[in-house]
Scaffold this motif. Structure first.
Motif, mmCIF file in Angstrom:
data_model
loop_
_atom_site.group_PDB
_atom_site.id
_atom_site.type_symbol
_atom_site.label_atom_id
_atom_site.label_comp_id
_atom_site.label_asym_id
_atom_site.label_seq_id
_atom_site.Cartn_x
_atom_site.Cartn_y
_atom_site.Cartn_z
ATOM 1 N N ILE A 199 28.689 -15.814 8.892
ATOM 2 C CA ILE A 199 28.961 -14.423 9.246
ATOM 3 C C ILE A 199 30.025 -13.869 8.300
ATOM 4 C CG2 ILE A 199 28.429 -14.935 11.661
ATOM 5 C CD1 ILE A 199 31.388 -14.301 12.254
ATOM 6 N N SER B 201 28.856 -16.963 19.662
ATOM 7 C CA SER B 201 28.593 -18.134 18.820
ATOM 8 C C SER B 201 27.675 -19.128 19.523
ATOM 9 C CB SER B 201 29.906 -18.817 18.441
ATOM 10 O OG SER B 201 30.513 -19.438 19.558
ATOM 11 N N ILE C 206 29.909 -22.599 12.557
ATOM 12 C CA ILE C 206 29.624 -21.336 11.868
ATOM 13 C C ILE C 206 30.637 -21.131 10.748
ATOM 14 C CG2 ILE C 206 29.542 -18.830 12.162
ATOM 15 C CD1 ILE C 206 28.690 -19.543 15.131
ATOM 16 N N TYR D 208 31.416 -9.284 11.378
ATOM 17 C CA TYR D 208 32.477 -9.015 12.349
ATOM 18 C C TYR D 208 33.453 -8.026 11.721
ATOM 19 C CZ TYR D 208 36.806 -9.751 14.983
ATOM 20 O OH TYR D 208 37.958 -9.557 15.703
ATOM 21 N N LEU E 6 23.918 -17.565 17.668
ATOM 22 C CA LEU E 6 23.999 -18.101 16.308
ATOM 23 C C LEU E 6 23.707 -19.594 16.287
ATOM 24 C CD1 LEU E 6 27.293 -16.297 15.233
ATOM 25 C CD2 LEU E 6 24.975 -15.689 14.541
ATOM 26 N N LEU F 93 34.568 -19.736 16.227
ATOM 27 C CA LEU F 93 33.294 -19.785 15.504
ATOM 28 C C LEU F 93 33.161 -21.068 14.691
ATOM 29 C CD1 LEU F 93 33.143 -16.069 14.330
ATOM 30 C CD2 LEU F 93 31.752 -17.129 16.087
ATOM 31 N N GLN F 94 34.241 -21.467 14.036
ATOM 32 C CA GLN F 94 34.182 -22.672 13.206
ATOM 33 C C GLN F 94 33.826 -23.900 14.032
ATOM 34 O OE1 GLN F 94 36.500 -20.293 13.319
ATOM 35 N NE2 GLN F 94 37.746 -20.190 11.461
ATOM 36 N N ILE G 234 33.548 -13.543 21.734
ATOM 37 C CA ILE G 234 33.236 -14.146 20.429
ATOM 38 C C ILE G 234 32.668 -15.552 20.614
ATOM 39 C CG2 ILE G 234 34.257 -14.952 18.268
ATOM 40 C CD1 ILE G 234 36.247 -12.577 18.552
ATOM 41 N N GLN G 235 33.273 -16.311 21.527
ATOM 42 C CA GLN G 235 32.766 -17.661 21.799
ATOM 43 C C GLN G 235 31.346 -17.616 22.358
ATOM 44 O OE1 GLN G 235 36.125 -18.816 24.290
ATOM 45 N NE2 GLN G 235 36.696 -20.364 22.776
ATOM 46 N N ALA H 218 31.855 -24.051 16.411
ATOM 47 C CA ALA H 218 30.420 -24.009 16.683
ATOM 48 C C ALA H 218 29.610 -24.246 15.411
ATOM 49 C CB ALA H 218 30.042 -22.665 17.311
ATOM 50 N N ARG I 193 23.982 -23.401 14.501
ATOM 51 C CA ARG I 193 24.978 -24.104 13.696
ATOM 52 C C ARG I 193 24.630 -23.948 12.217
ATOM 53 N NH1 ARG I 193 28.437 -27.152 16.527
ATOM 54 N NH2 ARG I 193 29.154 -28.199 14.628
#
Length: 487
Positions: A205, A195, A224, A255, A199, A219-220, A191-192, A222, A201
C-alpha cells in the motif's frame, strides 16, 4: 512498573528494590530468560543512584534469581526452581509472535508518557484541561435506563450512534446511511481490520512519507509492505508519481491523511483533493482517508474530505473521537461500501465482539448534544493560543537551528534542523532533563533531521521550559560535533 521505594522506611533502598524484583520473579511476572530493564532505566524509574541498582542486582545474582551476561544485560534464571520441572521459556514465545513489537523508541515513549514530571513535547492528544470531563459526567448522570444497556452491540455498532454520525457527516458533504458505517475501537483498529479483511499477505500500500503508519506495526505485522511517497508542506501531491508507484509495485491501496497530516501538519488543497479522487478512480487505486484531525482547524475550515468527492465508493473514510473529545472512549468509525463494511464488521466480531456499549452510548449522547459544537469551538480557540505561543518560542530558541511551517490546524509542528542529529543521545539527555520528544525517524526510518512537536498537551509554561531545554541540548550537541570534526 507501578511501585516506588519508600525513602522514609528503615530498610535501605537497595533492599526494598531487591525485594520488589524478587516478588516480580516469584509471581512469574518476570519469567525465565526475561531481560531485566537496564540499570540506567531502573535508576531513573526508581529515582535512585545507579549504585543502588547495582547493589540490588548483586543481591539477586547472589541468591540465584538473575545472572548477568557480558553485553547481553541481566536475565532471569531458574534460580530457586532449578530442582523443579523446567518452566516455559516465554521469551522464546514472545520472539516468535506474529505481531511485531513496537519500535524501541515508541516503547520508551509509551512508558515515559505516564511519568508526571516529564514535559511531553510530542504527545498526540489534548491535555486533560481541554477534555470535556464535566460534560461527560453530566451525560452519564442523566442516563435513561430504558435507553442504556450493558450487553453486546450489533455487529456494526449502536444504530443510533451510526445515525448520529451519518447526520454529522452530511455537514461535511458525505452522504451515507447507517448501514454503511462501522463503529470501531479507535481508528487504529480500523486499520488493523482493513489489513485482516481486505488485503492479502505481501500486499503493498502507498503511504505518505513521513507517516503515522510507520510508527505502528498494524499493517507490517499482517505481512503488508508500505511504499512511501514524499509528503511536503508546500508542494502538492504528484499524481504522476502516484501512478508510477502504482504500476511499479502493483499497489492495493493508498493511505492518505489529507487534513493536518500526522506528523507534518500539512493540509491538502481542494483542487489537489479532487484530482486525487478522480485519478485514483482512473488508476483503480482505492483510498483510505484518515480524518483524525479534520475538526481541529484553527485558522479556517479545511476543504471537504476526499470522501465528499467520491461517487463510486472508491474512498474508505476513517473518523475518530480520540483527538477532539476523548482518547479514552476508544470510539471511531469507518464509512464505505456496504459490502466492505459488512466484511469488516464480521472480522471485528471475531476479534472483540463489538466496541464497548457504554462508550457507544456516551459517544451517541455527545454527538446529539448541544455542547458538541461549543466544545469544538473552545478547543480550537485554545489550540490557536498554544500553536501561536509555540511559534513564538520557536522563533526565540530555534530560528538559528531549524526551519518549520506553521500548520493551519491539528496538533503538530514539523521542525527540520539544518543538520543531522543523534536522536538516540538527544532522547536520553532529554529524559534526564525532564522532557520527552518524538524524533522524526519514528515516522520515516531514514529521517535524521526532523522532530514532531505538539502544542496540544504541554501547558504554556511547560512549553517554554521544555523548548528552552531542548534548544540548549541541541546547541551542545552541535558544539560537540564541531569539536569532533576539528579533531
Amino acid at each position: 512498573m507501578d511501585w516506588k521505594p519508600n525513602r522514609y522506611e528503615e530498610k535501605p533502598l537497595y533492599k526494598q528494590i531487591t525485594d520488589y524484583m524478587k516478588r516480580k520473579i516469584e509471581r512469574g511476572e518476570w519469567g525465565y530468560d526475561t531481560k531485566i530493564p537496564s540499570q540506567r532505566y531502573l535508576a531513573s524509574w526508581f529515582n535512585v543512584n545507579r549504585s543502588t541498582i547495582v547493589s540490588a542486582l548483586q543481591n539477586l545474582i547472589a541468591e540465584g534469581y538473575v545472572e548477568g551476561e557480558y553485553g547481553g544485560g541481566t536475565k532471569v534464571t531458574y534460580g530457586k526452581w532449578e530442582k523443579q520441572s523446567p518452566l516455559p521459556n516465554w521469551t522464546a514465545y514472545i520472539e516468535k509472535g506474529s505481531h511485531y513489537p513496537n519500535q524501541p523508541f515508541i516503547q520508551k515513549i509509551n512508558q515515559y508518557e505516564f511519568e508526571k514530571d516529564l514535559i511531553r513535547l510530542g504527545t498526540g492528544e489534548l491535555s486533560a484541561d481541554l477534555l470535556p470531563k464535566k460534560l461527560f459526567q453530566q451525560l452519564m448522570s442523566s442516563a435513561d435506563e430504558t435507553d442504556f444497556h450493558l450487553g453486546y452491540s450489533e455487529p456494526k455498532g449502536d444504530v443510533q450512534l451510526r445515525e448520529a454520525i451519518s447526520k454529522r457527516l452530511r455537514e461535511k458533504g458525505i452522504y451515507t446511511t447507517p448501514s454503511s458505517i462501522l463503529i470501531v475501537s479507535g481508528a487504529l483498529q480500523a486499520i488493523q481490520l482493513l489489513s485482516l479483511s481486505l488485503l492479502e499477505r505481501s500486499a503493498r500500500i502507498l503511504v505518505e512519507r513521513p507517516s503515522y503508519l510507520y510508527s505502528v506495526n498494524a499493517l507490517q505485522s499482517a505481512g503488508i509492505k508500505l511504499i512511501g511517497i514524499e509528503r511536503s508542506m508546500n508542494k502538492p501531491l504528484s499524481i504522476e508519481k502516484v501512478e508510477q508507484l502504482k504500476n511499479r509495485f502493483d499497489l492495493s491501496l493508498f493511505y492518505v491523511n489529507p487534513t493536518f497530516h500526522n506528523p507534518t501538519g500539512a493540509l491538502m488543497g481542494e483542487d489537489e483533493r479532487k484530482a486525487l479522487v478522480e485519478n485514483s478512480i482512473r488508476m483503480g487505486l482505492p483510498i483510505i482517508e484518515d480524518s483524525a484531525y479534520e475538526d481541529l482547524w484553527i485558522d479556517e475550515k479545511p476543504p471537504l474530505p476526499l470522501k465528499s468527492y467520491d461517487k463510486s465508493g472508491q474512498v474508505l473514510y476513517l473518523g475518530t473521537m480520540s483527538k477532539l473529545v476523548s482518547p479514552g472512549l476508544r470510539i471511531g468509525w469507518v464509512v464505505g461500501q456496504e459490502g466492505v463494511i459488512e466484511r469488516l464488521a464480521d472480522t471485528k466480531m471475531q476479534t472483540d465482539y463489538g466496541s464497548s456499549t457504554v462508550s457507544q452510548y456516551v459517544a451517541r449522547r455527545w454527538m446529539l448534544s448541544e455542547k458538541y459544537e461549543e466544545h469544538g469551538a473552545y478547543v480550537r480557540k485554545m489550540l490557536k493560543k498554544r500553536r501561536d505561543f509555540m511559534q513564538f518560542l520557536l522563533e526565540c530558541y530555534f530560528s538559528h537551528l531549524a526551519t518549520w511551517t506553521i500548520p493551519k490546524g491539528g496538533f503538530y509542528i514539523w521542525v527540520v534542523f539544518h543538520f543531522p542529529l543523534n536522536f538516540d543521545k538527544l532522547f536520553k539527555k532529554g529524559v534526564e532533563k525532564g522532557i520527552l520528544i518524538a524524533p522524526g525517524h519514528i515516522y520515516d526510518r531514514l529521517d535524521r533531521t526532523s522532530l514532531r512537536l505538539s502544542y496540544s498537551y504541554a501547558s504554556l509554561e511547560e512549553m517554554d521550559k521544555g523548548l528552552r531545554i531542548l534548544a540548549e541540548l541541541i546547541e551542545k550537541e552541535v558544539l560537540m560535533q564541531k569539536k569532533e570534526n576539528k579533531l
